[in-house]
Design a protein around this motif. Structure first.
Motif, PDB file in Angstrom:
ATOM      1  N   GLN A  69      11.105   3.676 -45.233  1.00 36.01           N
ATOM      2  CA  GLN A  69       9.352   3.386 -45.038  1.00 36.01           C
ATOM      3  C   GLN A  69       9.781   5.135 -45.381  1.00 36.01           C
ATOM      4  O   GLN A  69       9.732   6.138 -44.966  1.00 36.01           O
ATOM      5  CB  GLN A  69       9.083   3.272 -44.219  1.00 36.01           C
ATOM      6  CG  GLN A  69       8.984   2.256 -44.137  1.00 36.01           C
ATOM      7  CD  GLN A  69       8.223   1.245 -42.826  1.00 36.01           C
ATOM      8  OE1 GLN A  69       6.864   1.916 -42.784  1.00 36.01           O
ATOM      9  NE2 GLN A  69       7.850   0.172 -42.174  1.00 36.01           N
ATOM     10  N   HIS A  75      -0.355  10.928 -44.153  1.00 41.29           N
ATOM     11  CA  HIS A  75      -0.674  10.210 -43.257  1.00 41.29           C
ATOM     12  C   HIS A  75      -0.538  10.148 -42.354  1.00 41.29           C
ATOM     13  O   HIS A  75       0.376  11.511 -41.734  1.00 41.29           O
ATOM     14  CB  HIS A  75      -0.576   9.063 -44.034  1.00 41.29           C
ATOM     15  CG  HIS A  75      -0.423   8.512 -45.308  1.00 41.29           C
ATOM     16  ND1 HIS A  75      -1.867   7.397 -45.684  1.00 41.29           N
ATOM     17  CD2 HIS A  75      -0.817   8.800 -46.648  1.00 41.29           C
ATOM     18  CE1 HIS A  75      -2.255   7.230 -46.908  1.00 41.29           C
ATOM     19  NE2 HIS A  75      -1.938   8.263 -47.236  1.00 41.29           N
ATOM     20  N   PRO A  77       1.690   8.216 -38.758  1.00 46.47           N
ATOM     21  CA  PRO A  77       1.732   6.578 -38.439  1.00 46.47           C
ATOM     22  C   PRO A  77       0.776   6.491 -36.639  1.00 46.47           C
ATOM     23  O   PRO A  77       0.287   4.788 -37.096  1.00 46.47           O
ATOM     24  CB  PRO A  77       2.957   6.560 -37.521  1.00 46.47           C
ATOM     25  CG  PRO A  77       2.700   8.166 -37.218  1.00 46.47           C
ATOM     26  CD  PRO A  77       1.951   9.079 -38.176  1.00 46.47           C
ATOM     27  N   ASP A  80      -3.070   5.648 -38.880  1.00 41.21           N
ATOM     28  CA  ASP A  80      -2.855   4.768 -40.403  1.00 41.21           C
ATOM     29  C   ASP A  80      -3.805   3.241 -39.730  1.00 41.21           C
ATOM     30  O   ASP A  80      -3.458   2.058 -40.094  1.00 41.21           O
ATOM     31  CB  ASP A  80      -1.245   5.180 -40.615  1.00 41.21           C
ATOM     32  CG  ASP A  80      -1.642   5.819 -41.479  1.00 41.21           C
ATOM     33  OD1 ASP A  80      -2.675   7.109 -41.995  1.00 41.21           O
ATOM     34  OD2 ASP A  80      -0.403   6.405 -42.515  1.00 41.21           O
ATOM     35  N   GLN A  81      -2.975   3.267 -38.145  1.00 41.20           N
ATOM     36  CA  GLN A  81      -2.985   1.915 -37.779  1.00 41.20           C
ATOM     37  C   GLN A  81      -1.962   1.209 -38.027  1.00 41.20           C
ATOM     38  O   GLN A  81      -2.338  -0.432 -38.179  1.00 41.20           O
ATOM     39  CB  GLN A  81      -4.112   1.504 -37.252  1.00 41.20           C
ATOM     40  CG  GLN A  81      -5.029   2.028 -36.437  1.00 41.20           C
ATOM     41  CD  GLN A  81      -6.413   1.653 -36.188  1.00 41.20           C
ATOM     42  OE1 GLN A  81      -7.323   1.024 -36.910  1.00 41.20           O
ATOM     43  NE2 GLN A  81      -7.730   2.578 -36.101  1.00 41.20           N
ATOM     44  N   SER A  82      -0.884   1.563 -38.854  1.00 37.21           N
ATOM     45  CA  SER A  82       0.026   0.221 -39.419  1.00 37.21           C
ATOM     46  C   SER A  82       1.375  -0.052 -38.719  1.00 37.21           C
ATOM     47  O   SER A  82       2.118  -0.747 -39.501  1.00 37.21           O
ATOM     48  CB  SER A  82       0.254   0.852 -40.834  1.00 37.21           C
ATOM     49  OG  SER A  82       1.082   1.733 -40.550  1.00 37.21           O
ATOM     50  N   TRP A  83       1.054   0.273 -37.365  1.00 34.27           N
ATOM     51  CA  TRP A  83       2.090  -0.004 -37.115  1.00 34.27           C
ATOM     52  C   TRP A  83       1.667  -1.027 -35.359  1.00 34.27           C
ATOM     53  O   TRP A  83       1.145  -0.971 -34.758  1.00 34.27           O
ATOM     54  CB  TRP A  83       3.462   1.414 -35.930  1.00 34.27           C
ATOM     55  CG  TRP A  83       4.512   1.237 -36.737  1.00 34.27           C
ATOM     56  CD1 TRP A  83       3.689   2.593 -38.033  1.00 34.27           C
ATOM     57  CD2 TRP A  83       5.713   1.565 -37.399  1.00 34.27           C
ATOM     58  NE1 TRP A  83       4.707   2.569 -38.672  1.00 34.27           N
ATOM     59  CE2 TRP A  83       5.520   2.591 -38.312  1.00 34.27           C
ATOM     60  CE3 TRP A  83       5.692   0.491 -37.046  1.00 34.27           C
ATOM     61  CZ2 TRP A  83       7.407   2.054 -38.692  1.00 34.27           C
ATOM     62  CZ3 TRP A  83       7.570   0.316 -37.413  1.00 34.27           C
ATOM     63  CH2 TRP A  83       7.846   1.304 -38.763  1.00 34.27           C
ATOM     64  N   TYR A  84       2.545  -2.015 -34.993  1.00 31.97           N
ATOM     65  CA  TYR A  84       1.964  -2.717 -33.931  1.00 31.97           C
ATOM     66  C   TYR A  84       3.819  -2.413 -32.776  1.00 31.97           C
ATOM     67  O   TYR A  84       4.891  -3.121 -33.499  1.00 31.97           O
ATOM     68  CB  TYR A  84       2.264  -3.876 -33.034  1.00 31.97           C
ATOM     69  CG  TYR A  84       1.963  -4.364 -32.602  1.00 31.97           C
ATOM     70  CD1 TYR A  84       0.391  -4.330 -31.587  1.00 31.97           C
ATOM     71  CD2 TYR A  84       3.090  -5.151 -31.450  1.00 31.97           C
ATOM     72  CE1 TYR A  84      -0.224  -5.269 -30.313  1.00 31.97           C
ATOM     73  CE2 TYR A  84       2.202  -6.086 -30.779  1.00 31.97           C
ATOM     74  CZ  TYR A  84       1.139  -5.910 -29.850  1.00 31.97           C
ATOM     75  OH  TYR A  84       1.251  -6.094 -28.553  1.00 31.97           O
ATOM     76  N   GLN A 121      -3.379   0.082 -28.865  1.00 32.27           N
ATOM     77  CA  GLN A 121      -2.815  -1.257 -29.657  1.00 32.27           C
ATOM     78  C   GLN A 121      -3.815  -2.441 -29.052  1.00 32.27           C
ATOM     79  O   GLN A 121      -3.403  -2.272 -27.774  1.00 32.27           O
ATOM     80  CB  GLN A 121      -1.874  -1.234 -30.338  1.00 32.27           C
ATOM     81  CG  GLN A 121      -0.574  -1.058 -29.259  1.00 32.27           C
ATOM     82  CD  GLN A 121       1.073  -1.705 -29.613  1.00 32.27           C
ATOM     83  OE1 GLN A 121       1.337  -1.255 -30.929  1.00 32.27           O
ATOM     84  NE2 GLN A 121       1.619  -2.332 -29.371  1.00 32.27           N
ATOM     85  N   THR A 127      -5.617  -9.576 -35.728  1.00 30.62           N
ATOM     86  CA  THR A 127      -4.598  -8.882 -36.117  1.00 30.62           C
ATOM     87  C   THR A 127      -3.491  -9.592 -36.037  1.00 30.62           C
ATOM     88  O   THR A 127      -2.981 -10.161 -36.057  1.00 30.62           O
ATOM     89  CB  THR A 127      -4.851  -6.941 -35.026  1.00 30.62           C
ATOM     90  OG1 THR A 127      -4.833  -8.353 -33.763  1.00 30.62           O
ATOM     91  CG2 THR A 127      -6.230  -7.163 -34.823  1.00 30.62           C
ATOM     92  N   HIS A 164      -9.252   8.217 -46.567  1.00 34.00           N
ATOM     93  CA  HIS A 164      -8.208   7.070 -45.473  1.00 34.00           C
ATOM     94  C   HIS A 164      -9.636   7.398 -44.360  1.00 34.00           C
ATOM     95  O   HIS A 164     -10.159   8.002 -44.450  1.00 34.00           O
ATOM     96  CB  HIS A 164      -7.157   8.441 -44.689  1.00 34.00           C
ATOM     97  CG  HIS A 164      -6.449   8.208 -43.345  1.00 34.00           C
ATOM     98  ND1 HIS A 164      -6.920   7.302 -42.191  1.00 34.00           N
ATOM     99  CD2 HIS A 164      -5.503   7.626 -43.263  1.00 34.00           C
ATOM    100  CE1 HIS A 164      -6.307   6.884 -41.668  1.00 34.00           C
ATOM    101  NE2 HIS A 164      -5.035   6.620 -42.334  1.00 34.00           N
TER     102      HIS A 164
END
Length: 198
Positions: A69, A75, A77, A80-84, A121, A127, A164
């Motif tokens: 990626q 941006h 990480p 962005d709250q794109s990871w769990y 998180q 979610t 964003h």
């Protein structure tokens, strides 16, 4: 947590929720709240110390690169709250960077305070994984002890892309400082005569 809806007649879901709570590294007391006290869990939180933010950011960028990626400059990480961070990623974060967070299950009626700048998180309704359907109320609060850190976060948001969702200053830290100083000066002026007496 103002509402937790548990569907009737789905006993297997209770086992799945228990497994999620256990896999989330919850402590025994928390597990007993669910299994013995029969309290209603709505969200599973993982909260990390603010001092570990850069290590977490570096770790997420590393994992993203390993997965092919991109890591665009505008941006972030974390924001962005794109990871769990699932159990394997949390374990790896601890092994490689020495970072360990706290697992908190938020039950019906519970309040969770997240310190300024603490990466976090949640696994909630809507979610990554449902514990149960839930409704929670969130409120930002700026305490005097954390104004410096909140201001630093505001500056961090400025470097995100203009599109964003976190680009705006949600905490309005400068306004909070301005009004706090204004109120303090007003109180001092109103009591000026009593302060000057011997």
């Amino acid at each position: 947590m103002v509402y937790v809806g548990i569907p009737k007649g789905q006993a297997d879901q209770e086992e799945e929720v228990l497994k999620t709570i256990q896999d989330g590294d919850s402590d025994e007391l928390t597990i007993k709240r669910f299994t013995e006290s029969r309290e209603k869990p709505g969200a599973l939180w993982h909260i990390y110390a603010a001092k570990d933010t850069e290590k977490i950011r570096e770790f997420l960028k590393k994992v993203a690169e390993e997965q092919g990626q991109e890591n665009p400059v505008d941006h972030d990480p974390i924001h962005d709250q794109s990871w769990y961070l699932d159990r394997s990623l949390r374990k790896r974060l601890h092994q490689e960077y020495g970072v360990q967070g706290w697992a908190i299950v938020q039950f019906l009626g519970d309040v969770v305070f997240i310190p300024a700048g603490a990466p976090h998180q949640a696994r909630t309704s809507g979610t990554v994984h449902n514990l149960y359907s839930c409704i929670k109320v969130a409120e930002d609060f700026v305490s005097p002890e954390h104004v410096k850190h909140c201001f630093w976060l505001t500056q961090e948001f400025r470097y995100l892309s203009h599109t964003h969702t976190n680009h705006e200053d949600k905490l309005q830290v400068k306004n909070v400082i301005y009004h706090a100083v204004k109120d303090a000066v007003g109180i001092l002026r109103a009591n000026e005569s009593s302060l000057s007496r011997p």
